[in-house]
Design an enzyme around this catalytic site. Structure first.
Site, PDB file in Angstrom:
ATOM      1  N   LYS A 286       0.839  -1.197   0.000  1.00 27.00           N
ATOM      2  CA  LYS A 286       0.000   0.000   0.000  1.00 27.00           C
ATOM      3  C   LYS A 286       0.875   1.249   0.000  1.00 27.00           C
ATOM      4  O   LYS A 286       1.849   1.334   0.754  1.00 27.00           O
ATOM      5  CB  LYS A 286      -0.902  -0.022   1.236  1.00 27.00           C
ATOM      6  CG  LYS A 286      -1.920   1.124   1.311  1.00 27.00           C
ATOM      7  CD  LYS A 286      -2.799   0.943   2.549  1.00 27.00           C
ATOM      8  CE  LYS A 286      -3.882   2.010   2.636  1.00 27.00           C
ATOM      9  NZ  LYS A 286      -4.771   1.797   3.806  1.00 27.00           N
TER      10      LYS A 286
ATOM     11  N   SER B  93      -9.658   1.555   3.045  1.00 26.84           N
ATOM     12  CA  SER B  93      -8.888   2.350   2.104  1.00 26.84           C
ATOM     13  C   SER B  93      -7.872   1.546   1.309  1.00 26.84           C
ATOM     14  O   SER B  93      -7.350   2.023   0.306  1.00 26.84           O
ATOM     15  CB  SER B  93      -8.156   3.466   2.869  1.00 26.84           C
ATOM     16  OG  SER B  93      -7.214   2.921   3.777  1.00 26.84           O
TER      17      SER B  93
ATOM     18  N   SER C 294      -9.899  -0.775   7.223  1.00 28.05           N
ATOM     19  CA  SER C 294      -9.347  -0.593   5.878  1.00 28.05           C
ATOM     20  C   SER C 294      -8.595  -1.782   5.302  1.00 28.05           C
ATOM     21  O   SER C 294      -8.150  -1.743   4.161  1.00 28.05           O
ATOM     22  CB  SER C 294      -8.423   0.629   5.850  1.00 28.05           C
ATOM     23  OG  SER C 294      -9.185   1.807   5.966  1.00 28.05           O
TER      24      SER C 294
END
Length: 369
Positions: free
Chosen positions: A20, A96, A120
């Site tokens: 990420k 997210s 997330s």
């Protein structure tokens, strides 16, 4: 998803990993999905989890896109593109950590790293039909992860099997030791609100697995959901207030940050009191049961076309965010309705019982096969 240059192939091992883009990799900018950070300097050093991945001789092949500033639940990102949900292309990938979940669902990596402040990892895992683990808070290093300060955020893995989740945890958490398979764990069903299609899917799975559960209540569960948001809002404003003056943040996140600015210290202090109460209630249950189970999401993920207004879908985190507040490890198991729509089954264990949580998950999944 942002595929990076070939010179990022820093390892030569068997496992491929995607990361990420809120996690620092030396020599690369950490954009956190935001144009407001495009002029930032490249990371001077790796995040600690990156060093652990490279020391395990893994190959980092890409950084993955995310909901801007990791402050959103749909995964929609107009700045750098919304990752396509590989298995359910009309539905949101979830935020997210959208790109990391999508990458694993598309079999582009053996595992991927995400972060989970209010669901997330578990949310996009449920949306994309993969496994996602939020470890016990503080167990996996956040050094080199953005934002730098967080009372709730955890780094954790996505994978297509529990075995690979365990492998990833052994790499990023040196204290993680696989636990022998459990037999007949004592499980409690947390009584929460969720759509019938979700609960029926989970009930069918549990019946197939011949797993019996006892229904339990947690009085402060809803209060914990709201308390978690107060802390997230307060800390994100501290981290990103300056960026709201750049004019470069997307409209949805900009509006949420400006609203977050209204969060007071008194509200955070009240949230901390609720946190203490909620932890006590969960810990009492986990003295009686090996794990708690509940849906990951209270409904089927919405379509991308219907999910532009993040605020309208904040309730999607109703069942995941409380365990950021409490810090307990939680994993999402991918299930599917009779009509082929994604549902997540969430399992929660004692703090620092991450390995046991994985063992319980493997037992349940195998029993249902």
């Amino acid at each position: 998803m942002n595929i990076v240059a070939k010179d990022m192939l820093l390892g030569s091992g068997k496992l491929t990993v995607m990361v990420k883009d809120s996690i620092d990799i030396q020599g690369f900018k950490t954009l956190s999905g935001s144009r407001a950070l495009e002029n930032s300097a490249p990371a001077a050093q790796n995040a600690e989890v990156i060093d652990r991945i490279l020391n395990a001789d893994c190959v980092i092949t890409a950084k993955t896109n995310l909901h801007e500033l990791a402050f959103g639940i749909t995964g929609i990102n107009h700045a750098f593109g919304t990752p396509i949900n590989p298995k359910y292309s009309d539905l949101i990938p979830g935020g997210s950590s959208s790109g990391s979940a999508a990458a694993v669902a598309a079999h582009l990596a053996d595992f991927a790293l995400g972060t989970d402040t209010g669901g997330s990892i578990r949310m996009p895992a449920a949306c994309c039909g993969v496994y996602g683990l939020k470890p016990t808070f503080g167990r996996v290093s956040r050094k080199g992860v953005h934002p730098a300060q967080s009372s709730l955020d955890c780094v954790g893995p996505f994978a297509n099997s529990v075995d690979m989740i365990e492998t990833a945890m052994q790499i990023i958490d040196p204290t993680f030791v696989k636990t022998a398979c459990v037999t007949a764990p004592k499980l409690a069903w947390l009584n929460v609100e969720a759509d019938t299609v979700v609960t029926e899917c989970i009930e069918s799975f549990l019946e197939k697995a011949k797993v019996s559960v006892t229904t339990v209540e947690v009085p402060s569960f809803q209060a914990a959901f709201h308390a978690g948001m107060q802390i997230i809002n307060y800390e994100n404003w501290q981290a990103y207030a300056d960026l709201t003056r750049t004019g470069l943040i997307g409209a949805d996140v900009q509006a949420r940050l400006l609203k977050a600015a209204e969060t007071t210290v008194e509200q955070v202090q009240q949230a901390e009191q609720i946190k203490t109460q909620f932890i006590q209630e969960i810990d009492v249950l986990l003295e009686q049961y090996d794990a708690l189970i509940l849906p990951t999401l209270p409904q089927i993920p919405p379509k991308v076309a219907d999910a532009e207004n993040t605020v309208a879908f904040l309730n999607l985190t109703a069942l995941v965010r409380p365990f950021n507040l409490s810090g307990h490890p939680a994993i999402s198991i991918p299930l599917e309705t009779k009509n082929g729509l994604p549902v997540g089954l969430q399992i929660v264990a004692k703090q620092h019982a991450d390995a046991q949580l994985c063992a319980i998950t493997k037992f349940v999944v195998k029993a249902a096969q």
